[in-house]
Design a protein around this motif. Structure first.
Motif, mmCIF file in Angstrom:
data_model
loop_
_atom_site.group_PDB
_atom_site.id
_atom_site.type_symbol
_atom_site.label_atom_id
_atom_site.label_comp_id
_atom_site.label_asym_id
_atom_site.label_seq_id
_atom_site.Cartn_x
_atom_site.Cartn_y
_atom_site.Cartn_z
ATOM 1 N N ALA A 163 -8.178 12.747 -9.928
ATOM 2 C CA ALA A 163 -7.545 11.429 -9.848
ATOM 3 C C ALA A 163 -6.657 11.314 -8.612
ATOM 4 C CB ALA A 163 -6.734 11.144 -11.114
ATOM 5 N N THR A 164 -6.012 12.388 -8.239
ATOM 6 C CA THR A 164 -5.180 12.389 -7.030
ATOM 7 C C THR A 164 -6.055 12.216 -5.798
ATOM 8 O OG1 THR A 164 -3.513 13.785 -8.078
ATOM 9 C CG2 THR A 164 -3.538 13.746 -5.663
ATOM 10 N N ARG A 165 -7.161 12.946 -5.742
ATOM 11 C CA ARG A 165 -8.072 12.808 -4.597
ATOM 12 C C ARG A 165 -8.632 11.391 -4.518
ATOM 13 N NH1 ARG A 165 -10.169 17.519 -6.820
ATOM 14 N NH2 ARG A 165 -12.260 16.633 -6.988
ATOM 15 N N MET A 166 -8.982 10.825 -5.669
ATOM 16 C CA MET A 166 -9.495 9.443 -5.690
ATOM 17 C C MET A 166 -8.426 8.460 -5.229
ATOM 18 S SD MET A 166 -11.599 9.284 -9.239
ATOM 19 C CE MET A 166 -13.341 9.668 -9.290
ATOM 20 N N ALA A 167 -7.207 8.626 -5.713
ATOM 21 C CA ALA A 167 -6.116 7.730 -5.342
ATOM 22 C C ALA A 167 -5.835 7.794 -3.845
ATOM 23 C CB ALA A 167 -4.853 8.076 -6.129
ATOM 24 N N VAL A 168 -5.824 8.982 -3.306
ATOM 25 C CA VAL A 168 -5.519 9.146 -1.882
ATOM 26 C C VAL A 168 -6.646 8.599 -1.020
ATOM 27 C CG1 VAL A 168 -5.149 10.855 -0.062
ATOM 28 C CG2 VAL A 168 -3.860 10.996 -2.200
ATOM 29 N N GLU A 169 -7.898 8.825 -1.400
ATOM 30 C CA GLU A 169 -9.000 8.249 -0.618
ATOM 31 C C GLU A 169 -8.919 6.729 -0.618
ATOM 32 O OE1 GLU A 169 -12.981 9.643 -0.927
ATOM 33 O OE2 GLU A 169 -12.343 11.728 -1.148
ATOM 34 N N ALA A 170 -8.642 6.137 -1.777
ATOM 35 C CA ALA A 170 -8.495 4.682 -1.848
ATOM 36 C C ALA A 170 -7.303 4.226 -1.017
ATOM 37 C CB ALA A 170 -8.339 4.244 -3.304
ATOM 38 N N ALA A 171 -6.198 4.936 -1.107
ATOM 39 C CA ALA A 171 -4.998 4.571 -0.350
ATOM 40 C C ALA A 171 -5.248 4.647 1.149
ATOM 41 C CB ALA A 171 -3.829 5.473 -0.749
ATOM 42 N N MET A 172 -5.934 5.686 1.592
ATOM 43 C CA MET A 172 -6.234 5.816 3.026
ATOM 44 C C MET A 172 -7.119 4.654 3.492
ATOM 45 S SD MET A 172 -4.813 8.733 4.183
ATOM 46 C CE MET A 172 -5.807 9.343 5.519
ATOM 47 N N ALA A 173 -8.099 4.277 2.677
ATOM 48 C CA ALA A 173 -8.970 3.157 3.032
ATOM 49 C C ALA A 173 -8.180 1.851 3.046
ATOM 50 C CB ALA A 173 -10.140 3.080 2.053
ATOM 51 N N LEU A 174 -7.338 1.656 2.040
ATOM 52 C CA LEU A 174 -6.522 0.442 2.002
ATOM 53 C C LEU A 174 -5.535 0.389 3.169
ATOM 54 C CD1 LEU A 174 -5.936 0.238 -1.837
ATOM 55 C CD2 LEU A 174 -7.207 -1.415 -0.449
ATOM 56 N N ALA A 175 -5.060 1.539 3.605
ATOM 57 C CA ALA A 175 -4.171 1.579 4.772
ATOM 58 C C ALA A 175 -4.890 1.017 5.999
ATOM 59 C CB ALA A 175 -3.692 3.004 5.033
ATOM 60 N N ASP A 176 -6.158 1.374 6.176
ATOM 61 C CA ASP A 176 -6.929 0.838 7.299
ATOM 62 C C ASP A 176 -7.117 -0.671 7.182
ATOM 63 O OD1 ASP A 176 -7.156 3.231 8.613
ATOM 64 O OD2 ASP A 176 -9.234 3.605 8.037
ATOM 65 N N VAL A 177 -7.301 -1.158 5.954
ATOM 66 C CA VAL A 177 -7.456 -2.600 5.740
ATOM 67 C C VAL A 177 -6.169 -3.322 6.129
ATOM 68 C CG1 VAL A 177 -7.816 -4.388 3.986
ATOM 69 C CG2 VAL A 177 -9.202 -2.306 3.936
ATOM 70 N N VAL A 178 -5.034 -2.792 5.703
ATOM 71 C CA VAL A 178 -3.750 -3.411 6.050
ATOM 72 C C VAL A 178 -3.542 -3.361 7.559
ATOM 73 C CG1 VAL A 178 -1.238 -3.209 5.831
ATOM 74 C CG2 VAL A 178 -2.690 -2.955 3.806
ATOM 75 N N ARG A 179 -3.768 -2.187 8.165
ATOM 76 C CA ARG A 179 -3.563 -2.055 9.617
ATOM 77 C C ARG A 179 -4.475 -2.980 10.403
ATOM 78 N NH1 ARG A 179 -4.089 3.179 12.197
ATOM 79 N NH2 ARG A 179 -6.037 3.310 11.086
ATOM 80 N N GLY A 180 -5.676 -3.212 9.891
ATOM 81 C CA GLY A 180 -6.627 -4.084 10.578
ATOM 82 C C GLY A 180 -6.428 -5.560 10.277
ATOM 83 N N GLY A 181 -5.459 -5.887 9.413
ATOM 84 C CA GLY A 181 -5.237 -7.291 9.067
ATOM 85 C C GLY A 181 -6.422 -7.893 8.337
ATOM 86 N N GLU A 182 -7.096 -7.097 7.532
ATOM 87 C CA GLU A 182 -8.337 -7.528 6.894
ATOM 88 C C GLU A 182 -8.242 -7.606 5.370
ATOM 89 O OE1 GLU A 182 -10.959 -8.639 8.347
ATOM 90 O OE2 GLU A 182 -10.804 -7.952 10.417
ATOM 91 N N LEU A 183 -7.072 -7.898 4.814
ATOM 92 C CA LEU A 183 -6.943 -7.998 3.358
ATOM 93 C C LEU A 183 -7.862 -9.055 2.761
ATOM 94 C CD1 LEU A 183 -3.138 -7.561 2.612
ATOM 95 C CD2 LEU A 183 -5.008 -6.018 2.034
ATOM 96 N N GLY A 184 -8.247 -10.038 3.546
ATOM 97 C CA GLY A 184 -9.163 -11.075 3.075
ATOM 98 C C GLY A 184 -10.533 -10.544 2.705
ATOM 99 N N ARG A 185 -10.832 -9.324 3.104
ATOM 100 C CA ARG A 185 -12.122 -8.715 2.754
ATOM 101 C C ARG A 185 -12.121 -8.111 1.351
ATOM 102 N NH1 ARG A 185 -15.824 -8.336 6.727
ATOM 103 N NH2 ARG A 185 -15.145 -8.815 8.821
ATOM 104 N N LEU A 186 -10.957 -8.052 0.730
ATOM 105 C CA LEU A 186 -10.842 -7.531 -0.631
ATOM 106 C C LEU A 186 -10.775 -8.721 -1.573
ATOM 107 C CD1 LEU A 186 -8.105 -4.806 -0.032
ATOM 108 C CD2 LEU A 186 -10.592 -4.618 0.260
#
Length: 180
Positions: free
Chosen positions: A113-136
């Motif tokens: 669960a920790t590995r899953m959470a961190v992988e999701a968090a890392m991906a979401l970090a890229d979405v935030v940094r890219g200004g692409e929250l509208g893709r979710l």
């Protein structure tokens, strides 16, 4: 390509994990379901294969749904930071199992669960940094609350992979036919 391959996989996998909790059924209710999910999405690292592992993964789903749907970059960033801090994530470049260089931020012996959470968090970090929250998004289908990752070039994806788009198109066609 909008994001790196590991970011895209992280987003699609996070959505798939959240979507295992359907409106009418929980598709992650047994260890066998978890084993199939882990195999389908090629998670690597140690596994405990016990009820505690299953419950921890199941508990991650509402956390990820909240991050996905909150819509405010500051709120997503705070949630991502909390997940990464809780896991004591330390990004490292790795290559394994046919994957070229990509980031892992947890050791292979960290809980699933920790590995899953961190992988999701890392991906979401890229979405935030890219200004692409509208893709979710949440599926636009009637009576569907599944999450959608819009990786299309023109940002037009509205439906999940469960056939909602096809049902909407058929309903619209039938409505047009009935009107004429």
């Amino acid at each position: 390509m909008v994001f790196s391959r590991d970011t895209e996989v992280g987003l699609v996998t996070a959505a798939a994990l959240v979507n295992t909790l359907g409106a009418e059924e929980d598709r992650l209710s047994s260890l066998a379901d978890l084993d199939a999910f882990v195999a389908r999405w090629e998670f690597t690292g140690d596994r405990r294969h016990d009820d505690a592992e299953l419950q921890a993964v199941r508990a991650l789903r509402p956390v990820l749904r909240e991050l996905w749907t909150v819509g405010a970059p500051d709120a997503v960033a705070a949630g991502v930071n909390a997940l990464l801090a809780e896991a004591r994530a330390l990004p490292q470049l790795v290559r394994h199992d046919g994957w070229d260089w990509h980031l892992h931020a947890t050791p292979p012996d960290a809980p699933l669960a920790t590995r899953m959470a961190v992988e999701a968090a890392m991906a979401l970090a890229d979405v935030v940094r890219g200004g692409e929250l509208g893709r979710l998004r949440v599926c636009a289908g009637e009576d569907c609350a599944d999450l959608v990752v819009d990786l299309s070039r023109n940002r037009s994806r509205r439906y999940c992979d469960s056939g909602c788009g096809n049902r909407a198109n058929v309903a619209a066609y039938r409505a047009r036919r009935a009107a004429s």
